[in-house]
Write a protein that holds these residues in place. Structure first.
Motif, PDB file in Angstrom:
ATOM      1  N   GLU A 235       6.023 -19.632 -11.950  1.00  0.00           N
ATOM      2  CA  GLU A 235       5.562 -18.738 -12.999  1.00  0.00           C
ATOM      3  C   GLU A 235       5.743 -17.311 -12.648  1.00  0.00           C
ATOM      4  O   GLU A 235       6.017 -16.610 -13.690  1.00  0.00           O
ATOM      5  CB  GLU A 235       3.863 -18.942 -12.706  1.00  0.00           C
ATOM      6  N   VAL A 236       5.595 -16.804 -11.484  1.00  0.00           N
ATOM      7  CA  VAL A 236       6.007 -15.265 -11.448  1.00  0.00           C
ATOM      8  C   VAL A 236       7.357 -15.034 -11.780  1.00  0.00           C
ATOM      9  O   VAL A 236       7.539 -13.742 -12.442  1.00  0.00           O
ATOM     10  CB  VAL A 236       5.844 -14.935  -9.742  1.00  0.00           C
ATOM     11  N   LEU A 237       8.413 -15.804 -11.721  1.00  0.00           N
ATOM     12  CA  LEU A 237       9.823 -15.787 -11.841  1.00  0.00           C
ATOM     13  C   LEU A 237      10.097 -15.792 -13.419  1.00  0.00           C
ATOM     14  O   LEU A 237      10.957 -15.472 -13.728  1.00  0.00           O
ATOM     15  CB  LEU A 237      10.705 -16.378 -10.762  1.00  0.00           C
TER      16      LEU A 237
ATOM     17  N   ALA B 188      13.050 -22.436  -9.668  1.00  0.00           N
ATOM     18  CA  ALA B 188      12.533 -21.669  -8.597  1.00  0.00           C
ATOM     19  C   ALA B 188      12.808 -22.269  -7.278  1.00  0.00           C
ATOM     20  O   ALA B 188      12.873 -21.724  -6.335  1.00  0.00           O
ATOM     21  CB  ALA B 188      10.915 -21.634  -8.839  1.00  0.00           C
ATOM     22  N   LYS B 189      12.670 -23.831  -7.330  1.00  0.00           N
ATOM     23  CA  LYS B 189      12.863 -24.621  -6.010  1.00  0.00           C
ATOM     24  C   LYS B 189      14.533 -24.055  -5.640  1.00  0.00           C
ATOM     25  O   LYS B 189      14.784 -24.182  -4.448  1.00  0.00           O
ATOM     26  CB  LYS B 189      12.796 -26.021  -6.054  1.00  0.00           C
ATOM     27  N   SER B 190      15.287 -24.085  -6.474  1.00  0.00           N
ATOM     28  CA  SER B 190      16.750 -23.680  -6.321  1.00  0.00           C
ATOM     29  C   SER B 190      17.042 -22.099  -5.800  1.00  0.00           C
ATOM     30  O   SER B 190      17.663 -22.053  -4.848  1.00  0.00           O
ATOM     31  CB  SER B 190      17.538 -23.731  -7.781  1.00  0.00           C
ATOM     32  N   HIS B 191      16.170 -21.133  -6.462  1.00  0.00           N
ATOM     33  CA  HIS B 191      16.263 -19.863  -5.767  1.00  0.00           C
ATOM     34  C   HIS B 191      15.848 -19.773  -4.167  1.00  0.00           C
ATOM     35  O   HIS B 191      16.239 -19.255  -3.727  1.00  0.00           O
ATOM     36  CB  HIS B 191      15.452 -19.098  -6.578  1.00  0.00           C
TER      37      HIS B 191
ATOM     38  N   LEU C 269       2.633 -19.046  -1.496  1.00  0.00           N
ATOM     39  CA  LEU C 269       2.563 -19.423  -2.733  1.00  0.00           C
ATOM     40  C   LEU C 269       3.063 -20.780  -2.876  1.00  0.00           C
ATOM     41  O   LEU C 269       4.170 -21.166  -2.384  1.00  0.00           O
ATOM     42  CB  LEU C 269       3.030 -18.560  -4.033  1.00  0.00           C
ATOM     43  N   GLY C 270       2.650 -21.747  -3.869  1.00  0.00           N
ATOM     44  CA  GLY C 270       3.222 -23.040  -4.141  1.00  0.00           C
ATOM     45  C   GLY C 270       4.265 -22.847  -4.964  1.00  0.00           C
ATOM     46  O   GLY C 270       4.680 -21.638  -5.662  1.00  0.00           O
TER      47      GLY C 270
END
Length: 213
Positions: free
Chosen positions: A180-182, A189-192, A173-174
């Motif tokens: 969005e999912v998180l 999200a990039k950090s996770h 996924l992008g």
């Protein structure tokens, strides 16, 4: 650990959905289909997205049969939700991240239920190729060991980091869809994803070292 482990999982663990003359229609067209014919549109939705839903479900539970149950439960919840949506809401629906959000919430609820009774922890193993698909026995064994190493390492990540890494680097996924999912900002999200990968590499290396002792 290099990126080869992630690439191996992506290549072997994401089944392709069967061909269907409407299974690749864009979200806007599928939304219109759902608005006009919920049952027919939902059948197309399932054919289009069941591969990725199964793949992600397989990361959350240990047994393939449990993954099937989890995916089926998520689709049932999605269908019930769609019955309450009007056409305006359908038109703005980004279907894949919406489905995976439902799947993640379903998996988290199931995990809470499991925690109330004695059970072995999920291993988050990824499915290796079945024997007889053209791969040699040695390659199949190596691939299976690779999946077990990755699965054991993924199980040690936090739920949010594990989900972020699986969605981005296993399913493909992008980053926007992962966010969005998180339910977080794209930067978060990039950090996770980054932190999950950074923790995953030494975990896999440690598992390999322990296996050779």
């Amino acid at each position: 650990m290099g990126s080869g482990i992630v690439d191996d999982v992506r290549a072997t663990d994401v089944p392709s959905p069967p061909d269907d003359d409407r299974a690749d229609e864009p979200d806007a067209a599928l939304a219109a289909h759902l608005a006009a014919d919920l049952d027919g549109g939902f059948a197309v939705l399932m054919r289009r997205h069941r591969g990725v839903v199964w793949s992600v479900a397989r990361q959350f539970v240990r047994d393939p049969a449990d993954a099937e149950d989890l995916a089926a439960d998520a689709f049932l919840r999605a269908y019930r939700a769609l019955r309450s949506y009007d056409a305006a809401r359908l038109q703005t629906l980004r279907i894949r991240p919406w489905l995976l959000t439902i799947l993640r919430n379903t998996a988290r609820n199931a995990a809470r239920d499991r925690s109330r009774r004695p059970a072995p922890p999920p291993s988050y193993e990824t499915a290796a190729d079945e024997p007889g698909t053209g791969h040699g026995v040695e390659q199949h064994a190596e691939s299976g060991e690779l999946q077990r190493e990755l699965g054991a390492a993924l199980a040690q990540l936090s739920e949010v980091q594990r989900t972020a890494v699986v969605l981005r680097h296993v399913v493909g996924l992008g980053t926007g869809e992962v966010a969005e999912v998180l339910g977080v900002a794209e930067g978060t999200a990039k950090s996770h994803i980054s932190r999950g990968l950074a923790r995953l590499r030494p975990l896999v290396e440690n598992l390999r070292e322990e296996a050779t002792r």
